[in-house]
Write an enzyme that holds these catalytic residues in place. Structure first.
Site, PDB file in Angstrom:
ATOM      1  N   ARG A   6       0.758  -1.257  -0.016  1.00  0.00           N
ATOM      2  CA  ARG A   6      -0.130   0.099   0.059  1.00  0.00           C
ATOM      3  C   ARG A   6       0.961   1.364  -0.082  1.00  0.00           C
ATOM      4  NH1 ARG A   6      -2.661   1.113   4.320  1.00  0.00           N
ATOM      5  NH2 ARG A   6      -3.193  -1.055   4.882  1.00  0.00           N
ATOM      6  N   TYR A  42     -17.135  14.862 -16.209  1.00  0.00           N
ATOM      7  CA  TYR A  42     -17.664  13.564 -16.255  1.00  0.00           C
ATOM      8  C   TYR A  42     -18.739  13.485 -14.920  1.00  0.00           C
ATOM      9  CZ  TYR A  42     -17.860   8.420 -15.039  1.00  0.00           C
ATOM     10  OH  TYR A  42     -17.873   7.269 -14.754  1.00  0.00           O
ATOM     11  N   ASP A  55      -8.724  18.040 -15.820  1.00  0.00           N
ATOM     12  CA  ASP A  55      -8.825  16.521 -16.243  1.00  0.00           C
ATOM     13  C   ASP A  55      -8.471  16.456 -17.538  1.00  0.00           C
ATOM     14  OD1 ASP A  55      -9.856  14.027 -17.114  1.00  0.00           O
ATOM     15  OD2 ASP A  55     -11.388  14.144 -15.628  1.00  0.00           O
ATOM     16  N   LYS A 105      -9.073   4.928 -19.674  1.00  0.00           N
ATOM     17  CA  LYS A 105      -9.531   5.316 -21.021  1.00  0.00           C
ATOM     18  C   LYS A 105      -8.231   5.291 -22.097  1.00  0.00           C
ATOM     19  CE  LYS A 105     -13.079   6.160 -18.754  1.00  0.00           C
ATOM     20  NZ  LYS A 105     -13.539   7.369 -18.101  1.00  0.00           N
TER      21      LYS A 105
HETATM   22  C1  LIG Z   1     -13.899   7.991 -17.028  1.00  0.00           C
HETATM   23  C2  LIG Z   1     -13.666   9.393 -16.385  1.00  0.00           C
HETATM   24  C3  LIG Z   1     -13.329   9.644 -14.940  1.00  0.00           C
HETATM   25  C4  LIG Z   1     -13.407   8.576 -14.060  1.00  0.00           C
HETATM   26  O1  LIG Z   1     -12.376   7.650 -14.046  1.00  0.00           O
HETATM   27  P1  LIG Z   1     -12.494   6.098 -13.871  1.00  0.00           P
HETATM   28  O2  LIG Z   1     -11.283   5.447 -14.141  1.00  0.00           O
HETATM   29  O3  LIG Z   1     -13.908   5.511 -14.631  1.00  0.00           O
HETATM   30  O4  LIG Z   1     -12.709   5.979 -12.430  1.00  0.00           O
HETATM   31  C5  LIG Z   1     -13.040  11.051 -14.817  1.00  0.00           C
HETATM   32  N1  LIG Z   1     -12.719  11.972 -15.890  1.00  0.00           N
HETATM   33  C6  LIG Z   1     -13.344  11.723 -17.040  1.00  0.00           C
HETATM   34  C7  LIG Z   1     -13.144  12.909 -17.788  1.00  0.00           C
HETATM   35  C8  LIG Z   1     -13.513  10.303 -17.373  1.00  0.00           C
HETATM   36  O5  LIG Z   1     -14.192  10.113 -18.781  1.00  0.00           O
END
Ligand SMILES: *Cc1c(COP(=O)(O)O)cnc(C)c1O
Length: 403
Positions: free
Chosen positions: A76, A130, A195, A220
């Site tokens: 961890r 998101y 982000d 992603k």
């Molecule tokens: C999918 C997404 C998230 C969240 O990520 P996870 O890996 O699903 O927890 C945050 N920001 C954006 C822009 C996303 O597309």
């Protein structure tokens, strides 16, 4: 273990081209280790015959959050395989450090907790975000208090306890963009979190424009194959140390196998993003010229996401695609389409969602690496009137509409 940790460069400035870094960053020590593929360390614990020494190392980590020399003591605290991914992503984003998490949401959670632990619970955020990020900020789950505003309202919204400004650009799902430099300027001394999931460091490196914290859902584009969940925050070493302390205490660590897959994903990131972006730009042009489409959203920065509003029933399009996969998420090698109002942004209050431009006729498509003519053919048949499809015998009319 010692060898790996001590040979890991922590703050190497980005001197090589992005495409080169994508393939080599986080792997610089491999040849000296006599390896080609990075090793995967699945250890949850690490033996030591020196418990006084371990006590000292744990104290150091607890007080500084600095990465330990030598073994991580317990998984961890750190892991050499996930550390390789962190090193590589930091290099691509042009930051000193990066800290990985089990998912994008775990990454955002850690950032919010790190700021709240400094007494800075107030967050300013720009919609759209998101859906789950919007929910996490707004629902008060972490004791965060949020002020929603547009970029022009940020300076005015700043309070003494403001710990963070949060923005997505291009934003999920409308692909709305902000001027990062201008926005960073209005933040003053409050750190701006961008982000960067949609643009990836291939198209945009927010730190170069004044952002202090860059967040990715690594699930992603960074992973890129729809088979690994992860999140990562790229930032300066001072904030990274706080994030490691939060990660240690809350446990949202990235699994080493995921770390391996994400490092592997990074090596093809520039190629995948550029190739998919060419197709996405072409599809956005064709959609814009199509009378069945009311509006197309495609970002100036480029990228592989296209959103569009249909005149007809968006659920019909979802139920009619054949090559394209009707599924939430994005950034995979294959093309995905989803209806944000039903899925990715379902959790956002309807009024807030509509006000942010996420209407009921909006579809969000993540363009993959298929041939663009095949994608266009599938879109065209999915957009065509129901009788034409029934005549082709491909869609049972009783099929439930896309949920
Ligand atoms: C999918 C997404 C998230 C969240 O990520 P996870 O890996 O699903 O927890 C945050 N920001 C954006 C822009 C996303 O597309």
């Amino acid at each position: 273990m010692d060898t790996e940790a001590s040979m890991r460069p922590s703050t190497t400035p980005r001197s090589r081209a992005l495409a080169t870094e994508a393939v080599h960053a986080g792997r610089d020590d491999l040849a000296a280790l006599g390896l080609h593929a990075p090793p995967i360390d699945l250890s949850t614990t690490y033996p030591s015959y020196d418990s006084r020494g371990e006590a000292e190392r744990i104290d150091t980590f607890a007080t500084t959050g600095a990465r330990l020399d030598g073994s991580p003591v317990y998984a961890r605290l750190d892991n050499p395989t996930t550390a390789r991914f962190e090193t590589a992503l930091a290099r691509l984003e042009g930051t000193e450090s990066a800290v990985s998490f089990a998912s994008g949401m775990a990454a955002l959670t850690a950032v919010l907790l790190a700021r709240a632990s400094m007494g800075l619970r107030h967050v300013i955020a720009v919609r759209p975000l998101y859906g789950c990020s919007d929910h996490l900020l707004g629902a008060g789950l972490l004791g965060t208090e949020v002020t929603w505003t547009d970029p022009a309202g940020i300076a005015e919204a700043i309070r003494p306890d403001t710990g963070l400004v949060v923005v997505e650009t291009p934003a999920n799902p409308t692909l709305a963009e902000v001027d990062i430099r201008a926005l960073a300027h209005s933040c003053g001394s409050v750190p701006l979190l961008v982000d960067n999931t949609f643009a990836t460091p291939v198209l945009q490196r927010p730190v170069e424009h004044g952002a202090r914290i860059v967040l990715h859902s690594a699930t992603k584009y960074l992973g890129g194959h729809g088979d690994v969940m992860g999140g990562v925050v790229a930032c300066d070493e001072e904030f990274a140390a706080r994030l490691r302390q939060v990660r240690f205490a809350t446990g949202g660590v990235l699994h080493p196998m995921a770390g391996y897959l994400l490092l592997r994903g990074l090596s093809t990131l520039p190629v995948r993003v550029r190739a998919a972006s060419v197709s996405a730009a072409e599809l956005s042009r064709r959609l814009a010229a199509d009378p069945r489409i009311a509006r197309v959203h495609y970002p100036a920065v480029g990228g592989a996401m296209v959103s569009f509003e249909v005149y007809g029933d968006p659920h019909r399009v979802i139920s009619a695609v054949r090559l394209i996969t009707p599924a939430v998420s994005l950034g995979s090698v294959d093309t995905l389409i989803q209806h944000p109002a039903s899925i990715s942004h379902r959790i956002v209050d309807e009024g807030d969602r509509q006000a942010a431009g996420v209407g009921d006729r909006l579809l969000r498509m993540s363009v993959g690496l298929e041939d663009v003519e095949d994608l266009w053919a599938d879109l065209c048949q999915a957009l065509s009137d129901p009788p034409a499809r029934t005549a082709a015998g491909s869609v049972p009319e009783s099929r439930p509409a896309g949920r």
